[in-house]
Design an enzyme around this catalytic site. Structure first.
Site, mmCIF file in Angstrom:
data_model
loop_
_atom_site.group_PDB
_atom_site.id
_atom_site.type_symbol
_atom_site.label_atom_id
_atom_site.label_comp_id
_atom_site.label_asym_id
_atom_site.label_seq_id
_atom_site.Cartn_x
_atom_site.Cartn_y
_atom_site.Cartn_z
ATOM 1 N N GLU A 1 8.767 2.084 2.273
ATOM 2 C CA GLU A 1 8.105 2.389 2.563
ATOM 3 C C GLU A 1 7.717 3.235 4.687
ATOM 4 O O GLU A 1 8.890 2.680 5.445
ATOM 5 C CB GLU A 1 6.438 1.492 2.823
ATOM 6 N N LYS B 1 7.754 9.282 4.060
ATOM 7 C CA LYS B 1 9.210 8.718 3.907
ATOM 8 C C LYS B 1 10.103 9.558 4.550
ATOM 9 O O LYS B 1 11.650 8.778 3.864
ATOM 10 C CB LYS B 1 9.030 7.742 2.453
ATOM 11 N N ARG C 1 5.319 3.174 -10.865
ATOM 12 C CA ARG C 1 6.545 1.845 -10.438
ATOM 13 C C ARG C 1 5.093 0.999 -10.910
ATOM 14 O O ARG C 1 3.757 1.343 -11.675
ATOM 15 C CB ARG C 1 5.857 2.392 -9.120
#
Ligand code: ZN
Length: 295
Positions: free
Chosen positions: A3, A51, A284
């Protein structure tokens, strides 16, 4: 997937190791073909947003790295190690690789483990860095980097103002648990912080963005930066408050680092209800407490 906290930490370490000096660059695997335009140039700075990493070599040359799901760095002191595996890129200091290695060289980093591959080295002792398995490792122009910056939402670790994110959320019918994962809304938040920030705000992940109050959004934003910054220093992400941990210890024991992330089937630390998991929510697994985060 790392992250934003981890990306910012790599940027700080790599800047500490190499910025302001001429850096050798190559691509032993043959898949990074642009190493020639960077090799031997001075690295001006290392940027991080969301990211994404950007190594600014000046003259409109920015090395863009996105680690994706598999990407990983390894670093070390002393001479360059032999080329092994799918080594996409190496960066090293010609002077520092002539020095002997500092004892206690780091192991290869595997994401979300207690070892993050940085061993005992201070950034200025790092002589070389290896990159394997990134989603992207290419040379960009300044304009391309600026366009990325424009496309991404504000980054809590970059000191950005949050209004752009609040506006996008307030207009959306999508669930807040989905919106937090969209890098165009907020940059740098991944699956762990999504789950934990929502829990700490006692917010259901399923509420449509436009129905989430501004007070809750402000709370999530205000919570994000210190929580992510703590993850940069500790190398592990701890989101629980001492008073909520079963051990009540100052340092979270194994298994009490998070409220809900990967705690499905176990009792919520706050209310005792079984933590739930839903697969494939914004790609996710989602974790939440159905009582603390009731709809
Ligand atoms: Zn609960």
């Amino acid at each position: 997937m790392p992250e934003g906290n981890e990306i910012h930490r790599w940027a700080e370490r790599h800047a500490g190791a190499f910025a302001g000096t001429a850096v050798r660059v190559d691509g032993p695997q043959g898949r990074f073909v642009d190493s020639d335009v960077l090799d031997g140039r001075k690295l001006l700075r290392v940027m991080a947003v969301g990211k994404h990493l950007g190594y600014d070599f000046g003259k409109d040359r920015i090395l863009h790295v996105h680690l994706g799901l598999q990407g990983d760095f390894k670093e070390g002191s002393g001479p360059l190690p032999p080329v092994r595996g799918a080594l996409r890129l190496r960066m090293w200091s010609a002077a520092k690789v002539k020095l002997p290695a500092v004892p206690g060289e780091s192991e290869r980093h595997s994401w979300y483990s207690s070892d993050d591959g940085t061993g005992h080295l201070q950034p200025e002792q790092v002589a070389w860095v290896e990159l394997r398995g990134p989603a992207d490792c290419t040379v960009w122009t300044n304009a391309k980097w600026d366009a990325l910056r424009e496309r991404l939402g504000p980054d809590p670790l970059d000191g950005d103002a949050p209004e752009k994110a609040f506006e996008r959320i307030a207009k959306s019918k999508k669930a807040i648990g989905q919106l937090l994962m969209e890098q165009e809304v907020i940059a740098g938040i991944g699956n762990i912080y999504r789950a934990e920030l929502l829990f700490r705000a006692r917010q259901s992940p399923f509420t449509p963005g436009r129905e989430v109050s501004l007070a809750v959004l402000k709370k999530i934003w205000k919570d994000a930066a210190p929580l992510m910054r703590a993850g940069m220093v500790d190398r592990r992400i701890v989101t629980t408050l001492r008073k909520d941990r079963p051990s009540k210890s100052a340092k979270a024991e194994v298994g009490e680092e998070h409220y809900v992330y990967r705690r499905n089937g176990q009792p919520c630390f706050v209310c005792g209800t079984t933590v739930k998991k839903m697969e494939g929510f914004a790609g996710r697994n989602l974790f939440w407490c159905p009582v603390c985060q009731a709809e």
